[in-house]
Design an enzyme around this catalytic site. Structure first.
Site, short mmCIF file in Angstrom:
data_model
loop_
_atom_site.label_atom_id
_atom_site.label_comp_id
_atom_site.label_asym_id
_atom_site.label_seq_id
_atom_site.Cartn_x
_atom_site.Cartn_y
_atom_site.Cartn_z
N CYS A 1 0.82 -1.22 0.00
CA CYS A 1 0.00 0.00 0.00
C CYS A 1 0.85 1.27 0.00
O CYS A 1 0.68 2.15 -0.85
CB CYS A 1 -0.97 -0.02 1.18
SG CYS A 1 -0.21 -0.35 2.78
N TYR A 2 1.78 1.39 0.93
CA TYR A 2 2.65 2.56 0.95
C TYR A 2 3.47 2.68 -0.34
O TYR A 2 3.58 3.76 -0.92
CB TYR A 2 3.60 2.51 2.16
CG TYR A 2 3.01 2.95 3.48
CD1 TYR A 2 2.40 4.18 3.63
CD2 TYR A 2 3.11 2.13 4.60
CE1 TYR A 2 1.91 4.60 4.86
CE2 TYR A 2 2.62 2.53 5.84
CZ TYR A 2 2.02 3.77 5.97
OH TYR A 2 1.53 4.18 7.18
#
Length: 354
Positions: free
Chosen positions: A159-160
Site C-alpha cells: 500500500c505505501y
C-alpha cells in the site's frame, strides 16, 4: 468465462475487501474462503454488511480446499504466503499474493528486512510485480505464461509503495530528480491489520497521530526497488485515526539542470502524458491536492503536484484507499490482466461521496 477463485485469509481486512469486490465481478467466481479460526462461520455473520450478498462459509486453510480453483488470492501475513505458494503453483493454480513474500527480487534483502530466510527464492524472478501502471510488461509476461498453460505468480505491490511510487515515478523516470527522496506517508488503521494492538486499539489510535517504523519500515526496500533508488529513500510512515486511506507526500530534489528551470505546468504535463492510458490514476489540476476521502472505496489514485518556493524541490502527493488500490483492488486489477480481461473489470465503482 468463469474463473474459479479462492481467497486465503478472507477474514482479514484485505481478504474481506476481496470478497466484496469479487462478489460483484462478472468473471471471477469465489467458491472458497479460508480462515482456520473461523472455519464453519458464515462470512456474513462476521461482516453483516455482506448479508444478502454472499452465502460463503469460512473453511480451514489448505491446498486441498483450493483444488479446482483457477486463481487464488493470498491475503495473509508475510512468511505465511511462501509456505503455500509453491504447492499452489505445482497444482496449476495462479496465485495473487498480497503479502511481501515475493515482492523483493533479492532474497538477501528480504532476509535483512524481514528477519526470515526465504524458503522459495527460486520463485522471486518468476513473480511478476503487481503494480500495473509501472510494471505492465511483467504482468503481460505472467499472462502469457498462464495462456501457455503454466500457473502465474503475481506479487502485488504494498500500500505505501503504491501511493508513493505512483506519485514519484514519472519525475524520476524523466530524469528530473537527483538526490535523496524523502517520503512522509499517513495511513488509516486498517493498514495495520485486523488484530488490535496497543497502537491500533481505538482508545490509543483515536484523537492521535504518530510516526512509527522510523528509519526501519519494511516497505523502504520495496519503494527503492520500484523507483530504482537503492539507499536513496528516507521513508517515514504515520498512523492516523481513520479507517481507510493512505496519503503519501514525496519530496523529490530536482537536479541542477531542472531546479528553478522546469515549470510546474511542464511537470504536470509530463505526469498527465505518463498516465494517459491508466484508468485508475488521475493527475489533479494545479493548485488542487488529493485527499483520502476522495478515493475511499475505489481503486483510484489521485496525484497532486507542487514546487517549493525556490523551485528546487518537487512535492508529489499520492492518495489511495489502502484496502483497495493498496491491496484487494490492485490484486483484482492484476488478475484481470493475467486472465485476459480489461483491467478495469469489476473495479469501476466510484469512490464513496461522503
Amino acid at each position: 468465462m468463469t474463473i474459479k477463485t479462492g481467497i486465503v485469509g478472507a477474514a482479514g481486512f484485505a481478504g474481506i475487501e476481496l470478497v466484496r469486490l469479487l462478489g460483484e465481478h462478472p468473471s471471477f467466481e469465489v467458491g472458497v474462503v479460508t480462515s482456520d479460526s473461523l472455519a464453519g462461520t458464515p462470512v456474513s455473520d462476521l461482516y453483516p454488511a455482506l448479508d444478502g450478498h454472499t452465502d460463503l462459509v469460512f473453511e480451514k486453510h489448505g491446498v486441498d480446499a483450493l483444488e479446482g480453483c483457477d486463481a487464488v488470492f493470498l491475503a495473509v501475513p508475510h512468511t505465511a504466503a511462501m509456505s503455500q505458494v509453491p504447492a499452489l503453483l505445482e497444482a496449476g493454480i495462479s496465485v495473487f499474493d498480497l503479502s511481501a513474500d515475493y515482492r523483493l527480487k533479492d532474497a538477501a534483502v528480504y532476509k535483512r528486512w524481514y528477519a526470515t530466510e526465504h524458503t522459495s527464492p527460486e520463485l522471486l524472478e518468476k513473480a511478476a510485480f503487481g503494480l500495473p501502471e509501472l510494471f505492465a510488461s511483467e504482468l503481460a509476461r505472467a499472462a502469457a505464461e498462464r495462456e501457455a498453460g503454466a500457473a502465474a505468480l503475481v506479487a502485488c505491490a504494498g500500500c505505501y509503495p503504491t501511493a508513493t511510487s505512483l506519485a514519484a515515478y514519472p519525475a524520476i523516470h524523466a530524469g528530473l530528480v537527483d538526490g535523496t527522496v524523502i517520503v512522509d506517508a499517513v495511513s488509516g488503521v486498517t493498514g495495520a491489520g485486523k488484530k488490535a494492538t496497543e497502537r491500533t486499539h481505538f482508545c490509543f489510535a483515536n484523537e492521535s497521530i504518530e510516526a512509527y517504523g522510523v528509519g526501519t519500515h519494511r516497505h523502504t526496500p520495496e519503494i527503492e526497488q520500484i523507483l530504482g533508488l537503492e539507499g536513496k529513500v528516507v521513508f517515514t510512515p504515520h498512523l492516523a485515526p481513520l479507517n481507510r486511506g493512505i496519503l503519501s507526500t514525496v519530496y523529490l530534489p530536482l537536479s541542477a539542470e531542472h531546479a528553478g528551470e522546469t515549470s510546474l505546468e511542464a511537470i504536470r504535463d509530463l505526469y498527465t502524458e505518463f498516465y494517459a492510458e491508466d484508468a485508475f490514476v488521475r493527475v489533479l489540476p494545479l493548485g488542487t491536492m488529493p485527499k483520502t476521502g476522495s478515493v475511499a472505496g475505489s481503486n483510484a489514485c489521485h496525484i497532486g503536484l507542487a514546487l517549493s518556493a525556490a523551485g528546487d524541490m518537487l512535492i508529489a502527493v499520492g492518495a489511495i484507499d489502502n484496502l483497495c488500490k493498496g491491496a484487494a483492488g490492485q490484486a483484482v486489477q492484476c488478475a484481470n490482466i493475467v486472465f485476459g480481461l480489461p483491467e478495469t473489470t469489476g473495479l469501476t465503482a466510484p469512490a464513496l461521496p461522503v
